[in-house]
Enzyme design. Structure first.
Site, mmCIF file in Angstrom:
data_model
loop_
_atom_site.group_PDB
_atom_site.id
_atom_site.type_symbol
_atom_site.label_atom_id
_atom_site.label_comp_id
_atom_site.label_asym_id
_atom_site.label_seq_id
_atom_site.Cartn_x
_atom_site.Cartn_y
_atom_site.Cartn_z
ATOM 1 C CB THR A 1 -0.906 -0.003 1.255
ATOM 2 O OG1 THR A 1 -1.653 -1.208 1.243
ATOM 3 C CG2 THR A 1 -1.857 1.159 1.269
ATOM 4 C CG ASP B 1 -1.206 -7.770 -2.084
ATOM 5 O OD1 ASP B 1 -2.060 -6.873 -2.004
ATOM 6 O OD2 ASP B 1 -1.058 -8.644 -1.198
ATOM 7 C CB THR C 1 1.085 -4.215 6.469
ATOM 8 O OG1 THR C 1 -0.221 -4.293 5.893
ATOM 9 C CG2 THR C 1 1.586 -2.807 6.443
ATOM 10 C CG ASP C 2 -1.873 -8.105 3.874
ATOM 11 O OD1 ASP C 2 -2.208 -7.381 4.832
ATOM 12 O OD2 ASP C 2 -2.507 -8.163 2.807
HETATM 13 N N1 ASP Z 1 -2.349 -6.138 0.793
HETATM 14 C C1 ASP Z 1 -1.317 -5.171 1.086
HETATM 15 C C2 ASP Z 1 0.010 -5.916 1.137
HETATM 16 O O1 ASP Z 1 0.325 -6.545 2.100
HETATM 17 C C3 ASP Z 1 -1.612 -4.483 2.366
HETATM 18 C C4 ASP Z 1 -0.584 -3.458 2.780
HETATM 19 O O2 ASP Z 1 0.321 -3.078 2.091
HETATM 20 O O3 ASP Z 1 -0.734 -2.965 3.903
HETATM 21 O O4 ASP Z 1 0.730 -5.859 0.158
#
Ligand code: ASP
Length: 338
Positions: A13, A57, A89-90
């Site tokens: 993100t 992602d 973050t995932d």
């Molecule tokens: N789906 C995203 C990822 O992990 C969520 C994020 O970046 O916070 O790539």
């Protein structure tokens, strides 16, 4: 002297912006980050950016991408004082844990960060996360890096990477390290908890080990589950069992029989807890003694992410002994308590 930090942008993100005509998020060219955050120029360090050609992602990140990041760090190790990996973050906790095992004898900061809202969003958390991560990635004292390990910086906290867990998909405070104190906290002052920092053994030279094996299975037990399915996994090599509380499991005699059968095929069994904090303590309750009988390995207070990547990294790794139980039980990079 101005310190040099390499930003490795992998996706997530943090590097996205909103297409207001469709409402969808799409990745922008991260090399243009300086126009998005002009404040970057005010930092007392030199920043260069290297981006993945196709930002991902983080649900698409795995051993191949972990290797790619580690090899960039190896190639640029002497040219930069610190590294900042921008990541979704995932699965950031998996990448941070994997890197902690891959990078041996690390003497420079490797910080991972990301954000819950894209950088262009009015309420974004990306700016603070990025700027403070750069601060930690360039922090030196007496010609020595203050942080010499893989860490995650998120929402005012610097956490040990292999102790971190994504705790919330909603709040900015998305990461926690339930079994280990923060390495640093940013408030009015940017603090570091020096006693908590990891230091590689003095004699260990920096090197990168990109080994990961297959055949690792992570199983969360639940009341009423059919345990016998475990017997039908021919490629199983290491079973990480996520059990109740401090290490208990139902007392059904079939459990012992199934686990002994799996063990007789040479499968290693590691026990970790379903609890967010605390540790495995085999023998504390009668319902944990089955693990003694099958010589299971206690994962103590390790996180699931760390247990999985550690098992992948150690199992049949030619740089370690063949004694998986001994190697897994050792605290390699501060990932579990002694
Ligand atoms: N789906 C995203 C990822 O992990 C969520 C994020 O970046 O916070 O790539």
């Amino acid at each position: 002297m101005k310190r040099k930090v390499l930003i490795i942008y992998t996706g997530g993100t943090i590097g996205m912006e909103k297409d207001y005509s469709t409402g969808s998020l799409f990745p922008f060219n991260f090399e243009n980050i300086f126009s998005k955050i002009p404040e970057l120029k005010l930092l007392d360090c030199i920043v260069e950016v290297e981006s993945f050609a196709d930002p991902l992602d983080s649900s698409d990140m795995g051993p191949e991408e972990w290797r790619k990041i580690a090899l960039i760090i190896e190639k640029k190790y002497d040219d930069f004082d610190g590294f900042l990996i921008l990541h979704g973050t995932d699965t950031m906790a998996y990448t941070a844990s994997a890197l902690s095992f891959m990078l041996k004898g690390l003497r420079k900061p490797v910080i991972l960060s990301g954000s819950q809202l894209p950088i262009g969003d009015l309420r974004t958390d990306a700016k603070e996360n990025l700027l403070t991560s750069l601060y930690y990635a360039s922090l030196y004292e007496n010609e020595e890096a203050v942080i010499q390990e893989v860490a995650i910086y998120f929402e005012y906290k610097l956490l040990r990477g292999n102790r971190s867990i994504k705790f919330s998909a909603e709040y900015f405070d998305a990461y926690q390290s339930p079994n280990f104190p923060p390495l640093g906290q940013s408030g009015v002052h940017l603090n570091v908890t020096k006693e908590a920092l990891y230091r590689a053994p003095k004699e260990e030279k920096f090197s990168v080990d990109i080994y990961f094996s297959e055949g690792i299975v992570f199983w969360r037990i639940f009341p009423g589950m059919d345990f016998s399915m475990l017997k039908e996994m021919p490629s199983l090599r290491v079973l990480i069992l996520q059990v109740f509380g401090s290490g208990t499991i139902f007392s059904d005699p079939q459990i012992l029989e199934t686990l002994l059968e799996i063990r007789s095929k040479g499968v290693e069994i590691v026990v970790v807890s379903q609890c967010f904090s605390g540790s495995i303590s085999i023998g504390k309750y009668e319902n944990s003694n089955v693990f003694k009988k099958i010589s299971a390995i206690s994962g103590k207070d390790i996180t699931p992410e760390s247990a999985i990547t550690k098992a992948m990294h150690l199992y049949q790794n030619p740089r370690y002994s063949k004694d998986f139980a001994k190697e897994f039980s050792a605290n390699l990079r501060g990932e579990m308590s002694e």
